[in-house]
Write an enzyme that holds these catalytic residues in place. Structure first.
Site, PDB file in Angstrom:
ATOM      1  N   ASP A 142       0.857  -1.186   0.000  1.00 30.61           N
ATOM      2  CA  ASP A 142       0.000   0.000   0.000  1.00 30.61           C
ATOM      3  C   ASP A 142       0.892   1.235   0.000  1.00 30.61           C
ATOM      4  O   ASP A 142       2.109   1.132   0.175  1.00 30.61           O
ATOM      5  CB  ASP A 142      -0.995  -0.013   1.168  1.00 30.61           C
ATOM      6  CG  ASP A 142      -0.349   0.068   2.541  1.00 30.61           C
ATOM      7  OD1 ASP A 142       0.874  -0.199   2.640  1.00 30.61           O
ATOM      8  OD2 ASP A 142      -1.042   0.389   3.514  1.00 30.61           O
ATOM      9  N   TYR A 175       2.996   4.714   0.739  1.00 29.54           N
ATOM     10  CA  TYR A 175       3.675   5.291   1.898  1.00 29.54           C
ATOM     11  C   TYR A 175       2.694   6.219   2.617  1.00 29.54           C
ATOM     12  O   TYR A 175       1.903   6.920   1.980  1.00 29.54           O
ATOM     13  CB  TYR A 175       4.906   6.079   1.461  1.00 29.54           C
ATOM     14  CG  TYR A 175       5.989   5.243   0.818  1.00 29.54           C
ATOM     15  CD1 TYR A 175       6.671   4.269   1.543  1.00 29.54           C
ATOM     16  CD2 TYR A 175       6.343   5.438  -0.516  1.00 29.54           C
ATOM     17  CE1 TYR A 175       7.681   3.507   0.956  1.00 29.54           C
ATOM     18  CE2 TYR A 175       7.355   4.684  -1.107  1.00 29.54           C
ATOM     19  CZ  TYR A 175       8.013   3.719  -0.369  1.00 29.54           C
ATOM     20  OH  TYR A 175       9.006   2.973  -0.950  1.00 29.54           O
ATOM     21  N   PHE A 205       6.623   1.523  -4.331  1.00 30.49           N
ATOM     22  CA  PHE A 205       8.021   1.724  -3.924  1.00 30.49           C
ATOM     23  C   PHE A 205       8.574   3.102  -4.245  1.00 30.49           C
ATOM     24  O   PHE A 205       9.672   3.446  -3.811  1.00 30.49           O
ATOM     25  CB  PHE A 205       8.944   0.646  -4.530  1.00 30.49           C
ATOM     26  CG  PHE A 205       8.670  -0.734  -4.009  1.00 30.49           C
ATOM     27  CD1 PHE A 205       9.151  -1.139  -2.771  1.00 30.49           C
ATOM     28  CD2 PHE A 205       7.906  -1.632  -4.749  1.00 30.49           C
ATOM     29  CE1 PHE A 205       8.881  -2.411  -2.280  1.00 30.49           C
ATOM     30  CE2 PHE A 205       7.636  -2.907  -4.265  1.00 30.49           C
ATOM     31  CZ  PHE A 205       8.130  -3.299  -3.025  1.00 30.49           C
ATOM     32  N   HIS A 241      11.219  -9.628   0.647  1.00 33.46           N
ATOM     33  CA  HIS A 241      10.990  -8.198   0.469  1.00 33.46           C
ATOM     34  C   HIS A 241      12.306  -7.427   0.609  1.00 33.46           C
ATOM     35  O   HIS A 241      13.198  -7.843   1.352  1.00 33.46           O
ATOM     36  CB  HIS A 241       9.986  -7.717   1.524  1.00 33.46           C
ATOM     37  CG  HIS A 241       9.370  -6.399   1.232  1.00 33.46           C
ATOM     38  ND1 HIS A 241       9.974  -5.210   1.584  1.00 33.46           N
ATOM     39  CD2 HIS A 241       8.212  -6.073   0.614  1.00 33.46           C
ATOM     40  CE1 HIS A 241       9.194  -4.205   1.209  1.00 33.46           C
ATOM     41  NE2 HIS A 241       8.130  -4.688   0.616  1.00 33.46           N
TER      42      HIS A 241
END
Length: 217
Positions: A62, A64, A75, A184
């Site tokens: 989701d 920032y 990202f 991740h």
């Protein structure tokens, strides 16, 4: 909604009463709380990467949740914002993989224009409340978007970082496509399989093998 071929691909969604009801709920969130990204950037990933141009999909969780960070691309952060730790690690792997030195900002718009669909599973978030819009309804739309990309006849690379993104693997059933998965890039997991995974060279090798222009990362 978008202004390119996604509008045709997603027409049944845009026209559905359920989606209109959902968007009214999202609008209410914007009117009553501080929500990110800015409203005109919610669908930025689709605006910058038309369906016909999608070569790669990088799935995020989701947006920032800090002030001025999110702008609709997974990202990515807007110019002038401190580069988040996960993106710093992505840049480090890109350098190790392809020798491309980290850029000075965290804006990945250029990747999106190259054909990299930077898609978060959830497209909005409340200020300072990570995952606050999970289960609001976005996942139904973004899963559908992934399934439509899965239907493309041209080969696509799906990059799935972390357990959340890897759950989307079940939507990718077309044998034409390539799935690249690892842990991740966050500082908590990057050393457990992300570093050294070489997703960027693997992506470009696959695209070139299929006669598709590689990504200028």
């Amino acid at each position: 909604m978008i202004g390119n071929d996604w509008d045709n691909v997603l027409k049944t969604v845009w026209d559905s009463p359920g989606f209109k009801k959902f968007m009214a709920l999202v609008l209410h969130e914007y009117q009553t709380k501080e929500i990110y990204p800015p409203r005109d950037h919610v669908f930025e990933a689709l605006k910058l990467t038309p369906y016909k141009n999608v070569k790669v999909v990088i799935v995020g969780q989701d947006p920032y949740h800090g002030v001025g960070e999110a702008h609709g691309l997974s990202f990515s952060v807007q110019k002038g914002v401190k580069i988040p730790p996960s993106l710093q690690n992505i840049y480090k792997e890109l350098d190790d993989d392809l020798g491309i030195k980290p850029r000075m900002d965290g804006d990945l718009t250029s990747w999106a224009r190259e054909g990299v669909l930077l898609l978060n599973a959830v497209l909005t978030v409340q200020k300072d409340k990570p995952a606050s819009h999970r289960n609001l309804g976005w996942e139904r739309l973004t899963d559908y978007i992934i399934s439509k990309v899965n239907q493309k006849e041209t080969p696509v690379v799906f990059i799935l970082w972390g357990n959340f993104a890897r759950e989307k693997k079940k939507l990718i059933t077309n044998p034409r496509h390539l799935v690249i998965e690892s842990t991740h890039p966050s500082p908590f997991s990057a050393y457990h399989g992300f570093f050294g995974s070489k997703p960027f060279s693997k992506t470009n090798n696959f695209l070139e093998k299929n006669g598709i222009q590689p990504i200028k990362w």
